[in-house]
Scaffold this motif. Structure first.
Motif, PDB file in Angstrom:
ATOM      1  N   LYS B  85       0.814  -1.213   0.000  1.00  0.00           N
ATOM      2  CA  LYS B  85       0.000   0.000   0.000  1.00  0.00           C
ATOM      3  C   LYS B  85       0.847   1.261   0.000  1.00  0.00           C
ATOM      4  CE  LYS B  85      -0.754  -0.047   4.970  1.00  0.00           C
ATOM      5  NZ  LYS B  85      -1.661  -0.455   6.008  1.00  0.00           N
ATOM      6  N   THR B 151      -2.844  -7.588   1.291  1.00  0.00           N
ATOM      7  CA  THR B 151      -3.674  -6.397   1.151  1.00  0.00           C
ATOM      8  C   THR B 151      -3.056  -5.370   0.210  1.00  0.00           C
ATOM      9  OG1 THR B 151      -4.688  -4.577   2.338  1.00  0.00           O
ATOM     10  CG2 THR B 151      -2.605  -5.326   3.175  1.00  0.00           C
ATOM     11  N   GLY B 152      -3.880  -4.516  -0.354  1.00  0.00           N
ATOM     12  CA  GLY B 152      -3.399  -3.365  -1.108  1.00  0.00           C
ATOM     13  C   GLY B 152      -2.905  -3.666  -2.506  1.00  0.00           C
ATOM     14  N   THR B 153      -3.276  -4.810  -3.056  1.00  0.00           N
ATOM     15  CA  THR B 153      -2.824  -5.133  -4.408  1.00  0.00           C
ATOM     16  C   THR B 153      -4.019  -5.392  -5.308  1.00  0.00           C
ATOM     17  OG1 THR B 153      -2.823  -7.509  -4.114  1.00  0.00           O
ATOM     18  CG2 THR B 153      -0.873  -6.342  -3.377  1.00  0.00           C
ATOM     19  N   GLU B 156      -6.525  -8.776  -4.662  1.00  0.00           N
ATOM     20  CA  GLU B 156      -7.808  -8.861  -3.965  1.00  0.00           C
ATOM     21  C   GLU B 156      -8.974  -8.666  -4.931  1.00  0.00           C
ATOM     22  OE1 GLU B 156      -6.402  -5.948  -0.823  1.00  0.00           O
ATOM     23  OE2 GLU B 156      -8.119  -6.866   0.135  1.00  0.00           O
ATOM     24  N   LEU B 157      -8.807  -7.661  -5.807  1.00  0.00           N
ATOM     25  CA  LEU B 157      -9.895  -7.345  -6.738  1.00  0.00           C
ATOM     26  C   LEU B 157     -10.085  -8.469  -7.742  1.00  0.00           C
ATOM     27  CD1 LEU B 157      -9.211  -3.592  -7.475  1.00  0.00           C
ATOM     28  CD2 LEU B 157     -10.411  -4.658  -5.582  1.00  0.00           C
ATOM     29  N   PRO B 172     -11.809 -14.794   2.062  1.00  0.00           N
ATOM     30  CA  PRO B 172     -10.450 -14.254   2.074  1.00  0.00           C
ATOM     31  C   PRO B 172      -9.905 -14.080   3.487  1.00  0.00           C
ATOM     32  CG  PRO B 172     -12.018 -12.488   1.804  1.00  0.00           C
ATOM     33  CD  PRO B 172     -12.826 -13.747   1.912  1.00  0.00           C
ATOM     34  N   VAL B 173      -8.605 -14.303   3.660  1.00  0.00           N
ATOM     35  CA  VAL B 173      -7.898 -13.882   4.867  1.00  0.00           C
ATOM     36  C   VAL B 173      -6.761 -12.998   4.368  1.00  0.00           C
ATOM     37  CG1 VAL B 173      -6.783 -14.576   6.997  1.00  0.00           C
ATOM     38  CG2 VAL B 173      -8.432 -16.091   5.921  1.00  0.00           C
ATOM     39  N   VAL B 174      -6.865 -11.701   4.682  1.00  0.00           N
ATOM     40  CA  VAL B 174      -6.008 -10.713   4.040  1.00  0.00           C
ATOM     41  C   VAL B 174      -4.924 -10.238   5.005  1.00  0.00           C
ATOM     42  CG1 VAL B 174      -5.976  -8.503   2.861  1.00  0.00           C
ATOM     43  CG2 VAL B 174      -7.967  -9.980   2.664  1.00  0.00           C
ATOM     44  N   PHE B 175      -3.659 -10.368   4.585  1.00  0.00           N
ATOM     45  CA  PHE B 175      -2.539  -9.984   5.445  1.00  0.00           C
ATOM     46  C   PHE B 175      -1.833  -8.757   4.905  1.00  0.00           C
ATOM     47  CE2 PHE B 175      -3.296 -14.394   6.220  1.00  0.00           C
ATOM     48  CZ  PHE B 175      -3.141 -14.513   7.588  1.00  0.00           C
ATOM     49  N   GLU B 176      -1.153  -8.070   5.812  1.00  0.00           N
ATOM     50  CA  GLU B 176      -0.366  -6.896   5.433  1.00  0.00           C
ATOM     51  C   GLU B 176       0.860  -7.314   4.620  1.00  0.00           C
ATOM     52  OE1 GLU B 176      -0.752  -3.681   6.056  1.00  0.00           O
ATOM     53  OE2 GLU B 176       1.144  -2.726   6.535  1.00  0.00           O
TER      54      GLU B 176
END
Lengths: 364, 337
Positions: B85, B151-153, B156-157, B172-176
């Motif tokens: 991000k 996350t932030g990529t 995800e979309l 989803p399980v979303v990690f930093e």
């Protein structure tokens, strides 16, 4: 004042200008656009076709949910440990001291990672989940519980329960005033509880037991149906509770120790039970020291919940980070984070100050 | 009255700051004597610190190539690891001079987020990895599966789009961080891991027993990975763009790290002469020395050498679509002339 406003204005216009030079869109219009991002754990109904603003709201609710639960549980645990620390039982006091010192001296992030990657990841795959009782399963994908399902007649039952609750509270208040008037004590709390349980139990049977449960069943990749608690949420909650409870325990200990020993000795000399001494003499004075310090710890807890991002819980910071990644609108999102944390912490501090005002010494 | 004066002074100062003459990024980099290059936080084969703390990988070598072309020293790079991000903001705000970091070239980033993409260094696509014993042969069989991702990529979309298009429910399980996502998958928290297929191969190669995991055949997105620079400095954008085209052209022309000195001295091929600055002035078009590609190729080799060293040798990734257009791939550098 003028200088402050001028500086703010200069900062704002400078930022705007720089954004314009670099061709970055600004403003909050993007909040209405379709988010398209998946969120794994949501309290309200969410799908990727919702807007960014709605996705952010999901994040806020997740942050609030975990914070509120963590505040409640860390307070309860903190009181128990704080009391244990000043206990005359050597083993209990030392155990509590070790707990407090360990947790306070470890970074919270480490505690979270430990709970998430060591403790909860050690649970079995859902295929071989540990069945605690019918419909209650433990696995590394989460804890699964039966979900209550409302049947016909639930409205009748809920209405009757509400009436029972009102009656119970009325009884409790009558018992208090009766005691003030006559000096004779009536078990108001226990009586009220009995009234509530008996009446609502009768209503449950009378309305035809309108509550059944949906059991989780393992199918394909995972359990379907039932209620689930995700490991990310559980780790964050457990971590925050264990960590904050250590601080609350210290506040409770210092509160108890701040009460002059003579007060307790004097109260004991009156011959009333030790429960009454604790409730009427010790606690009201201890709270004066405990509450202000605890307010800070609650505020820290809310801010610490942002570590969720490291263990995959979709809190406000995690969801906001994704939105920044998709839009590059960091200034807007960071402003929103700041606004929400500020609001939550102001509310906490307002509530705690009101509580504090009630227990503070009234000087005349 | 005093306050009014202060206001005037502050406003003037602000105006001076905002309109202050700004030399080009090339001058800034030369003045600093080093290139601040944003990389990932650790993706084997692309940008990953090795056991001695030296950044290795295709993306890291692109940073070195640009440093060699602009400063004449491939080691004059300050690598700045960026989380997903942060990457766009770090470039648009000038925190780094450029970013070479497995970043997908998308319309929105290129137009509305204050950065400009240069040229694609790797054509990738998003895939899924599952355990070999999961009994799944296609990503369309993943209904109700739990999927770990970062996350932030765009990942995800794409996953959400794929699930919607195929009527799947994916949890989803979303990690930093990438590492946390991979660890969560490895520990069994998730049934599948999704990211760019090249990275899946990289992570799979890092597992104790790679044969326990398999990458499903579906590629659900286009992920053209390209370095990017801040919007608004055309010369700097041209430099990064043409360094990459130069590396690809060098492979096309057979100029390698080993033979670049000899080619410079004796090649009679006009294309090679232009690339290596012995005829014409391709470096001068960019404001660089005429030896810009000689310095670059001597330091890091041509595109094919960079690819083989970082992706084929360590991860076993075949060239596939990333082969030269002359070899049936889609890698096509614009003419250096």
């Amino acid at each position: 004042m003028v200088v402050v406003i001028a500086i703010l204005y200069v900062l704002f216009s400078n930022t705007q200008e720089n954004l314009a030079i670099r061709g970055i869109e600004s403003g909050f219009a993007f909040l209405g656009h379709e988010a398209g991002l998946p969120i794994g754990d949501s309290l309200i109904d969410y799908s990727p076709t919702r807007s960014y603003g709605y996705a952010f709201l999901v994040g806020i609710l997740n942050t609030l949910f975990v914070s509120v639960l963590a505040i409640v549980f860390s307070t309860l645990l903190g009181i128990v440990i704080g009391v244990a620390r000043v206990s005359r039982n050597w083993l209990l006091a030392k155990g509590a001291a070790i707990y407090v010192e360990t947790l306070r001296n470890l970074p919270l992030l480490l505690t979270l990672f430990f709970i998430y990657t060591v403790v909860l990841a050690a649970l079995p795959h859902p295929r071989d989940a540990i069945a605690l009782s019918e419909g209650v399963f433990l696995s590394k994908r989460g804890f699964y519980l039966p979900r209550p399902v409302a049947e016909d007649g639930i409205g009748l039952f809920l209405g009757a329960s509400a009436v029972a609750l009102v009656l119970a509270v009325m009884f409790w208040r009558w018992a208090k005033s009766y005691k003030v008037r006559t000096g004779r004590s009536v078990p108001g709390l226990r009586g009220g509880l009995a009234i509530f349980l008996a009446l609502s139990g009768l209503a449950f049977l009378a309305s035809g037991q309108p509550l059944t449960s949906e059991l989780p069943v393992y199918k394909g990749f995972n359990f379907k149906g039932g209620l689930s608690i995700k490991p990310e949420f559980a780790s964050l909650l457990i971590g925050l509770v264990l960590y904050t409870a250590a601080y609350v325990a210290e506040n409770v200990r210092s509160g108890i120790q701040s009460v002059h020993a003579g007060q307790i000795e004097a109260a004991n000399a009156l011959g009333v039970s030790s429960g009454v001494v604790t409730r009427m003499v010790l606690l009201p004075q201890a709270l004066r020291v405990t509450i202000p310090a605890t307010t800070n710890d609650y505020a820290s807890l809310v801010k610490n919940s942002s570590l969720a991002v490291a263990i995959g819980y979709p809190d406000m910071v995690s969801v906001g980070g994704t939105i920044i990644g998709q839009n590059g609108q960091a200034i807007e999102i960071i402003a929103m984070w700041m606004a929400v944390y500020l609001t939550i912490n102001l509310i906490i501090s307002l509530g705690m100050n009101m509580l504090n005002a009630r227990v503070q010494l009234v000087e005349r | 009255m005093r306050n009014k004066e202060t206001l005037v002074i502050l406003a003037a100062a602000a105006a001076a700051m905002a309109t202050g003459a700004h030399a080009g990024k090339l001058d800034d980099v030369r003045a600093a004597g080093e290139l601040a290059c944003g990389v990932s936080e650790g993706v084997p084969g692309f940008s990953n610190p090795n056991s001695e703390g030296v950044w290795t990988g295709l993306d890291a070598d692109i940073c070195r190539a640009v440093a060699a072309a602009t400063l004449g020293d491939a080691n004059a790079v300050r690598f700045v690891p960026l989380a997903s991000k942060q990457k766009v903001l770090a470039v648009s705000s000038g925190q780094v001079d450029m970013t070479s970091r497995t970043t997908t070239w998308t319309m929105k980033r290129d137009s509305a987020e204050g950065v400009d993409f240069t040229s694609v260094v790797y054509y990738d696509g998003q895939g899924f990895m599952v355990r070999a014993d999961a009994g799944v042969t296609s990503a369309r069989e993943l209904d109700a599966a739990t999927v770990c991702l970062t996350t932030g990529t765009t990942t995800e979309l794409n996953m959400a789009d794929f699930a919607r298009a195929n009527g799947l429910t994916l949890e989803p399980v979303v990690f930093e961080g990438k590492r946390e996502a991979v660890e969560a998958y490895a520990s069994g928290r998730c049934d599948a891991l999704t990211t760019d297929a090249s990275q899946l191969a990289a992570f799979r190669a890092g597992f104790a027993d790679p044969s326990e995991h398999k990458i499903l055949p579906e590629i659900i997105s286009k992920e053209p990975l390209a370095p990017f620079v801040a919007h608004g400095d055309n010369q700097w954008k041209d430099i990064v763009t043409w360094v990459v085209y130069g590396l690809i052209t060098a492979e096309e022309l057979g100029v390698t790290q080993a033979n670049v000195a000899e080619m410079t001295a004796s090649s009679t091929n006009p294309n090679i002469q232009r690339l290596l600055g012995t005829s014409g002035d391709t470096g001068g078009f960019l404001g660089l020395n005429s030896t810009w590609m000689v310095d670059t190729i001597s330091a890091v080799g041509n595109y094919g050498e960079i690819y083989d060293r970082n992706l084929t040798a360590t991860l076993g990734l075949e060239r596939g679509v990333n082969a030269l257009w002359t070899d049936g791939g889609i890698l096509y550098a614009m003419p250096v002339r």
